[in-house]
Each structure stands twice: as C-alpha cells, then as structure tokens.
Design a protein around this motif. Structure first.
Motif, PDB file in Angstrom:
ATOM      1  N   UNK A  76      51.100  45.213  63.006  1.00 46.44           N
ATOM      2  CA  UNK A  76      51.624  46.019  64.095  1.00 46.44           C
ATOM      3  C   UNK A  76      53.113  45.742  64.301  1.00 46.44           C
ATOM      4  N   UNK A 133      55.203  46.973  61.490  1.00 42.91           N
ATOM      5  CA  UNK A 133      55.340  48.421  61.483  1.00 42.91           C
ATOM      6  C   UNK A 133      56.334  48.890  62.542  1.00 42.91           C
ATOM      7  N   UNK A 134      56.512  48.091  63.584  1.00 42.19           N
ATOM      8  CA  UNK A 134      57.470  48.472  64.623  1.00 42.19           C
ATOM      9  C   UNK A 134      58.899  48.302  64.145  1.00 42.19           C
ATOM     10  N   UNK A 194      43.586  65.706  73.444  1.00 39.00           N
ATOM     11  CA  UNK A 194      43.949  64.781  72.371  1.00 39.00           C
ATOM     12  C   UNK A 194      44.798  65.484  71.307  1.00 39.00           C
ATOM     13  N   UNK A 220      48.305  65.480  72.621  1.00 39.95           N
ATOM     14  CA  UNK A 220      48.952  64.169  72.458  1.00 39.95           C
ATOM     15  C   UNK A 220      49.400  63.974  71.012  1.00 39.95           C
ATOM     16  N   UNK A 221      48.568  64.416  70.090  1.00 37.31           N
ATOM     17  CA  UNK A 221      48.907  64.287  68.666  1.00 37.31           C
ATOM     18  C   UNK A 221      50.013  65.245  68.252  1.00 37.31           C
ATOM     19  N   UNK A 262      46.492  51.321  68.419  1.00 36.89           N
ATOM     20  CA  UNK A 262      47.948  51.382  68.416  1.00 36.89           C
ATOM     21  C   UNK A 262      48.456  51.302  66.993  1.00 36.89           C
ATOM     22  N   UNK A 300      50.053  54.757  64.765  1.00 35.59           N
ATOM     23  CA  UNK A 300      51.496  54.621  64.680  1.00 35.59           C
ATOM     24  C   UNK A 300      52.056  55.796  63.892  1.00 35.59           C
ATOM     25  N   UNK A 358      56.318  55.103  66.891  1.00 33.92           N
ATOM     26  CA  UNK A 358      55.638  54.629  68.107  1.00 33.92           C
ATOM     27  C   UNK A 358      54.202  55.121  68.010  1.00 33.92           C
ATOM     28  N   UNK A 359      53.238  54.309  68.407  1.00 34.37           N
ATOM     29  CA  UNK A 359      51.849  54.770  68.308  1.00 34.37           C
ATOM     30  C   UNK A 359      51.586  55.925  69.259  1.00 34.37           C
ATOM     31  N   UNK A 360      50.943  56.967  68.745  1.00 36.80           N
ATOM     32  CA  UNK A 360      50.513  58.064  69.610  1.00 36.80           C
ATOM     33  C   UNK A 360      49.645  57.545  70.736  1.00 36.80           C
ATOM     34  N   UNK A 380      49.756  54.796  72.327  1.00 41.96           N
ATOM     35  CA  UNK A 380      50.424  54.076  73.413  1.00 41.96           C
ATOM     36  C   UNK A 380      51.415  54.918  74.191  1.00 41.96           C
ATOM     37  N   UNK A 381      51.471  56.229  73.877  1.00 42.83           N
ATOM     38  CA  UNK A 381      52.368  57.063  74.666  1.00 42.83           C
ATOM     39  C   UNK A 381      51.852  57.146  76.091  1.00 42.83           C
ATOM     40  N   UNK A 385      51.839  59.452  78.069  1.00 45.12           N
ATOM     41  CA  UNK A 385      51.090  60.701  78.194  1.00 45.12           C
ATOM     42  C   UNK A 385      49.621  60.493  77.791  1.00 45.12           C
ATOM     43  N   UNK A 386      49.427  59.764  76.698  1.00 45.73           N
ATOM     44  CA  UNK A 386      48.061  59.565  76.223  1.00 45.73           C
ATOM     45  C   UNK A 386      47.290  58.598  77.105  1.00 45.73           C
TER      46      UNK A 386
END
Lengths: 321, 440
Positions: free
Chosen positions: A11, A14-15, A84, A87-88, B26, B30, B149-151, B153-154, B156-157
């Motif tokens: 994680x 990847x950031x 969902x 959001x995607x 998360x 990503x 950024x993970x979708x 962890x937004x 909004x989500x």
C-alpha cells in the motif's frame, strides 16, 4: 500476520510515485480503457444473462471494460450499485430498471454526476431523468408479426381467436396493440374474418395462462387460435388446449423465443413466435455508448425488431434437441 | 509470541477485521484520480504553453461531472494570464465537444491543443481527430497529470458506504435489543416494506399526494412507524403471553406484513409523493453528512446510552442471560421483552420510511432478505444468538463490515454471484473469530 505487513508495505509503495509533478501530457487517450457499469434486473433469467454477456464481449471489442452486476430485482440494491458506479467514475451506466418508477431518483443521481445513462430492455419513461437512449425490443412491431402469423395459419377460413394478456407490462400492451391493428386491418380488407373474441389476463405465467385459456375455450368452443404475450402463457394455453382435446383445432402464437418456447415450436405445439434478440440489445447498447462518446446524437429509443420463428426455423436451429 | 498475537487479534476482534478489509480494499481500488484545483489548472496551462507554444490555438473541454467544475474557467484564466488565445470552452457532453470541433474546423482556425479533464479525455470524439477533422491539423490532447488514490478511500465513497448501510444499521439496533434478550426477529424485512408502502400510501391518499405538506409527510411517517410498532407489540404479546418461540411468531409476522404490504400497494410501487420527501434519505445538511447517516449516529448514541447507562439495558442483558433468574429476581421480564420487540419493529418501520425517502417511492418488494443482513450485522458485531451478550457499537461495526465488503466488491468488479459467496464466507469467518475470542 506476515501477509498484513506485506499488504501495508504494498500500500505504502503504491502511494509513493503519486507525489511527483502535477502535469505531463499523455497524448494517447486510447491507452486507458474505459469502464461501463451495467446493472441488470436479474441474471437468473437467461434473457438478461445473454444481454449481460453480449455487453461484456462487445465492450471489450470496443476497448471498454464492462462490469455486469445483477440487481436481483431489488431496487435498493440497484441504487447502491449505481452509487458504486458513480464512485468508480465509470464512463457510462447501463440499466434495466427493477422498477421503472422507483429508478427515477437513482438515474437523477447519475445525471447529477454527469455520467451518461442508457437503458436496455426495460425503458424508463418518467419525466425528470436524462437517458441518452433506451434500447428495447420493438414490441409493437412484434405484435404485428404475431398477427400476420395468425392470419397466415388460419388461412381462408378465418375464425375466432383469444388473446392471453399481461396488462401490467407496458411491453405486453404494445404487443397486443400491434396484434389488434393488423387483425383489424385484415378484417377491413375483406376476405376471411379473424375475430378477437376474448382478451383474458394470463399473468405472463404458465398456471394463470392455463386457466385463462381454459375459460376462453369454455366460452368459445369454436375458438381457432390464441395469441399469448409470452412463452410461459403460450405454453399454459397449450396445456389447456391439450386438456380440451382441441390440439388440432386451436393454434397458438407465442412471443419471446425462450428455449422452452422454441422447443415447443419445433414439436409443433406452438405455431410461431416473434422472437426477441437479447444478443442484439447487448451489442447495440455498447455501440450506442461508443457513438455517444464520439459526440453523435442518438435517437431517444432504439428498437430492435423481432423476427417470426416458425417450425422450419426450429428444425434448422442447432441449439435445440 | 504466538499467544500475544492471537490475543491481540481476539481482543479487537471484529474491529480488526473491518480495518483489514478497509486496508485491503484501499490497496486493490488504488487507481488514477484526476486532480482539481488551481495547481492543476496552472499545470495544464503550462503544459499547453510548453508543448504548443505561446501562439497556440487551444480548445478547453470539461465534462458535466461535478469534479470537473471549475476546470474550464480555471485553465482559461491561466491561459489568458499568459496571453494565450482560447478558441473555445466546452462544458458538457461529447456532443458539445464535437460541435465545437466542427465550429473551429469550419472557421478555418488552427487548433494546436485540446486541454481537457481526465473524464473528458476518455471521450472517443478525440480518438480519431486526424481522420474525423482533417482541417484541424494534428492537435495534441493535454490532460492534467493524474494522481493515485484508492477509490475506496475517497470521502465520497466513505459517505456512500455509510449511506448504503444506514437503513440496515438502524434496523440492527432493534435486532441487537431482541438478540440480547435471547430472541430473534425475522419480521424486520417485511415490516420495512410495509412501512415504506404505508408511508407512501398515506402521503398519496391522505396527505395530498405530490402536494403534501411537511406536516402531512411527518404525520404519514409517524403513522407508518406506529403501525409497525403495533405489529411488534403483537409479536411481543404472543411471545410473552403464550410462550410461543420468537422464531415462529416473527416468521408468521414476516409473512403477514409482507402480504399486507403487497395488498396495499397492489403489487405496484407508490410514487406519487412530493420531491421534498427525499430530504431524509438523500439530503445532507450537517457538514455534508447524509441525513440518514446523522439519524443513524444519533440512534446509536441513544442506544449505547440505553444499554450501558439505563436500567432497561441492564434488564435486557439479565433477561437474555437467564430469564428464570431474572424473573425470580423480580425483573419485569415480560415488559422487557415487549420493549425489545416493539423497538425492533418500530426501528424497522423507521428504516422503511428512510428507504421510501431514498427511493422516493414505496414498494412491497423492498427489504427482501434484509432480516438476514440485519441478523448478520448483529452477530458479526459480537452478539450471541443465545442471548445476554452483545454491544451496540459492535453491531455498528458489524453493519459497516458488511457494507464495506459489498461496496468493496462492487468497486473491484467482483461478479454478483461471487459476491454472495464472499459475503457468506466473511460472515462465517467473523463469527469464527468471535468464537475463538470467547474460548480464550
């Protein structure tokens, strides 16, 4: 526990590369694959399964990924699926609404998110929603074809026919409307008369269709044909006809072209079906998405014509036993 | 070493599972996000300047998406500041971009660059510019640099998840009371449907339909919740007076409530209700938090206080732990049980009102299988089906665990059928973990 550490590590790694300069320009917009979110009424019904599968295949041909989910006829679940999708940030949303009325606020949410919405098979005709295009079977035209088949099979003698209806469904109302219009036009043209003597509620199901057909046969012993608005009610009508030992006297026209219906056509139990093309719906909705993305203006609805399927077609159909 | 690990895992139990799930989703969700804000605008303008030069003809394109708002204006401002010429600004659909391209091409202007947002950049209208608009030359498409950024962890989500689970979490409060008291309530899903139908039916037929006043809607909601409460009281009465197992009584109530809901709604959905009715389910007044989530948090605080600070809470644990001992100790066992079933049914009624508000319609098909999700949330949250054990906050975490799994799987493109399998396995796993903790 080891795995968790790895996950955290992955994680963090990847950031990392995300913290560089704000801008470059990847001129190639074709590189990134788009995503289509598809929420269908159900996937238990083979009809919708075929739609879903063809959306997926056509999408990958056109450079999209399709995410096909089943709403299991649960409008609240469909609402969550659409949320969902938003959001995607999918590029397009394809729906076959679980409820054409309750879907309104859900579509409005997608509209507010600026994501284009398409419907397939089940349209939403309510005000206040923006739908790019609605893809559905030409039920009206299909009803006309059913009437042509009826006139063709009754021939010079004509005769009395009954309709097994399912009035709750808009699609079935259109089917019967088309059927009636062609029959009326035929009668107005002189020659043999085809008379619609009964129109009974068949619930779109075998058992209720069976009862309705039985009642119609009681009321009109000289009935010569049934038009049933889908295959289950056609098969129900067939059962009633067999029970009354009138299989030679009464012909049945169904609708849909479900495997069971096609099999019955092959066995001569149903004379013909205007069949629907779920494959076409799946393909066309993806093509509509591509055209919309290309900036083309699409018609408010795209109707997929039905085709009459008779015994000769069934005999050639490799999918049947 | 191993024992400490096991204990740490067991002590935090389900919360740990929830955090691990969040972490997992998360990582797997990503993805690239499009930046917004002044820095991004400046960056895009800079890139246009560098790549196409000062005298470049530029078209700016943004989609209708809320995250794209401000992009076109921002980039235009930056470019004007640099003295560059903007041939056009498009804000809308692919069609609008095509119209602008047609216009520019018919004016004979030279188009050197198209500056667009990430979402507009995905439009196919830009993919074959050379062949579709030969007059334009070969403009380059410039997008803002995306960041990762993970979708999941937004913000909004995360709000999305809370909003999705609010109804089930509210119902789970009542279910926790019932399960702690040693019973079960299978009727909540059907009562939700009944309440949703009732509230929309009252509004349509008695409060003036689409012209209903706030007072009328409030009245309809209260009536719907009240009727569900009466149904709960009836179940509670049968359970306490005739000692019929709660499973049987509430199973019967489930069928009765569902049947009545279908009858009232005549198998259709009732949608003739005012637009303002969606305030509860879709509005977000307090710090952008959805109203349904605020309601949920409020109810959980209330329930937590009830269970930990008030007599009724202690009674519920006592009755669920050993009702015979509770009776001998002089506790009002029947009243406590009645309280549990009435609360559960009323909260299911409230859930129905929230759902009717979210969907702006009431239908008897709502709430199908919800009793199972609600029970799963309570059990995953650590309550014992044999009664006497359970915590409100545990239930909330349990509900969120289920919501996170469902949302995460939707975000990671897991197919519907597989989702059910995964959800079942995770529920089993969570309960196993809990069992493990208990044995320690």
């Amino acid at each position: 526990m080891m795995k968790n550490h790895l996950a955290i590590l992955a994680f963090l790694i990847s950031l990392f590369p995300s913290c560089d300069e704000p801008v470059v320009d990847p001129t190639s917009s074709g590189k990134k694959k788009g995503m289509i979110g598809v929420s269908l009424l159900t996937l238990d019904n083979p009809f919708f399964k075929i739609i879903g599968d063809h959306v997926a295949v056509e999408a990958s041909k056109s450079g999209y990924d399709a995410l096909v989910v089943s709403a299991d006829k649960d409008i609240a679940k469909q609402g969550n699926q659409v949320k969902d999708f938003i959001v995607k940030k999918v590029d397009a949303i394809v729906l076959s609404p679980c409820d054409p009325k309750s879907i309104v606020p859900i579509i409005q949410e997608a509209n507010a998110a600026g994501i284009p919405v398409f419907t397939v098979d089940i349209p939403c005709q309510e005000a206040g929603v923006k739908i790019v295009t609605q893809i559905a079977t030409d039920n009206y035209g299909g009803g006309k074809e059913a009437a042509k088949a009826m006139i063709e099979v009754l021939g010079a003698a004509g005769g009395k026919v009954g309709v097994i209806h399912f009035k709750q469904a808009q699609s079935c109302i259109l089917r019967v409307k088309g059927f009636r219009e062609v029959i009326d036009a035929h009668n107005a043209g002189g020659g043999s008369k085809v008379e619609i003597v009964s129109e009974l509620e068949g619930g779109g199901a075998k058992d209720i269709g069976y009862k309705a057909a039985e009642d119609a046969l009681q009321a009109n012993p000289d009935l010569r044909g049934f038009f049933a608005i889908n295959d289950p009610s056609a098969l129900g009508a067939r059962a009633a006809v067999e029970k009354a030992a009138k299989a030679d006297q009464v012909v049945i026209i169904g609708f849909d072209g479900m495997p069971e219906g096609k099999q019955a056509i092959k066995e001569g139990k149903i004379y013909a079906d205007p069949i629907q093309f779920p494959e076409q719906m799946g393909v066309q909705v993806v093509q509509a998405i591509v055209r919309h993305s290309k900036g083309e203006t699409l018609p408010a609805e795209i109707l997929i014509p039905t085709r009459l399927y008779r015994k000769a077609d069934a005999d050639k159909d490799a999918a049947l036993k | 070493m191993k024992n400490t690990l096991v204990r740490a895992l067991a002590d935090h139990g389900i919360l740990l599972v929830l955090l691990l799930l969040c972490l997992f989703f998360s990582v797997v969700t990503y993805s690239e996000q499009s930046p917004t804000g002044a820095k991004a605008f400046r960056g895009v303008a800079e890139a246009v300047f560098e790549r196409a030069g000062e005298r470049a003809g530029v078209l700016i394109v943004a989609s209708n998406q809320p995250s794209d708002s401000g992009f076109a204006e921002g980039v235009e401002r930056e470019m004007v500041r640099r003295g560059m010429s903007v041939l056009g600004v498009v804000r809308g659909e692919p069609k609008d971009a095509r119209d602008a391209l047609v216009r520019v091409s018919s004016e004979g202007a030279r188009l050197d660059a198209i500056a667009c947002t990430q979402s507009a950049g995905a439009w196919r209208v830009f993919s074959d510019l050379g062949s579709d608009f030969p007059a334009l030359g070969a403009p380059i498409v410039i997008l803002p640099q995306s960041y990762g950024w993970p979708n999941f962890l937004k913000a909004e989500n995360l709000l999305n998840i809370s909003n999705q689970i609010a109804v089930i979490a509210i119902m789970a409060i009542g279910m926790t009371l019932v399960i702690i008291s040693g019973g079960i309530d299978l009727s909540v899903g059907s009562l939700l449907a009944l309440s949703a139908v009732l509230v929309s039916w009252f509004i349509r037929d008695f409060a003036g339909g689409v012209n209903a006043t706030i007072f009328g809607m409030l009245w309809a909601s209260i009536m719907a919740i009240f009727i569900c409460g009466v149904a709960g009281a009836f179940s509670g009465f049968l359970i306490t007076r005739f000692a019929i197992p709660p499973f049987i009584v509430t199973l019967a109530m489930m069928l009765v409530a569902s049947g009545i809901a279908f009858t009232l709604a005549e198998g259709q959905s009732i949608y003739q209700i005012p637009d303002s009715f969606v305030w509860l389910g879709r509005g977000a007044d307090l710090m952008k938090l959805p109203n349904a989530v605020v309601l949920m948090i409020f109810l959980y605080v209330l329930a937590h206080v009830l269970m930990s600070r008030m007599k009724m809470g202690r009674y519920l644990y006592a009755v669920g732990g050993n009702d015979e001992a509770a009776r001998i100790s002089g506790l009002p066992v029947k009243r406590v049980l009645m309280f549990a079933y009435i609360s559960s049914a009323s909260l299911a009624g409230l859930g129905g009102v929230v759902m009717a508000s979210q969907l702006k319609s009431g239908s008897a098909t709502y709430g199908n299988m919800y009793e199972l999700y609600v029970i799963a949330a309570v059990v995953v949250g650590g309550a014992s089906l044999s009664g006497g054990v359970g915590k409100m906050m545990g239930t909330l975490i349990g509900a969120f665990t289920i919501a996170v799994i469902q949302n995460g799987m939707n975000l990671t493109n897991v197919e519907s059928y597989t989702q059910k399998v995964v959800l079942g396995v995770v529920i089993l796993g969570a309960v196993m973990l809990d069992k493990f903790r208990r044995q320690k």
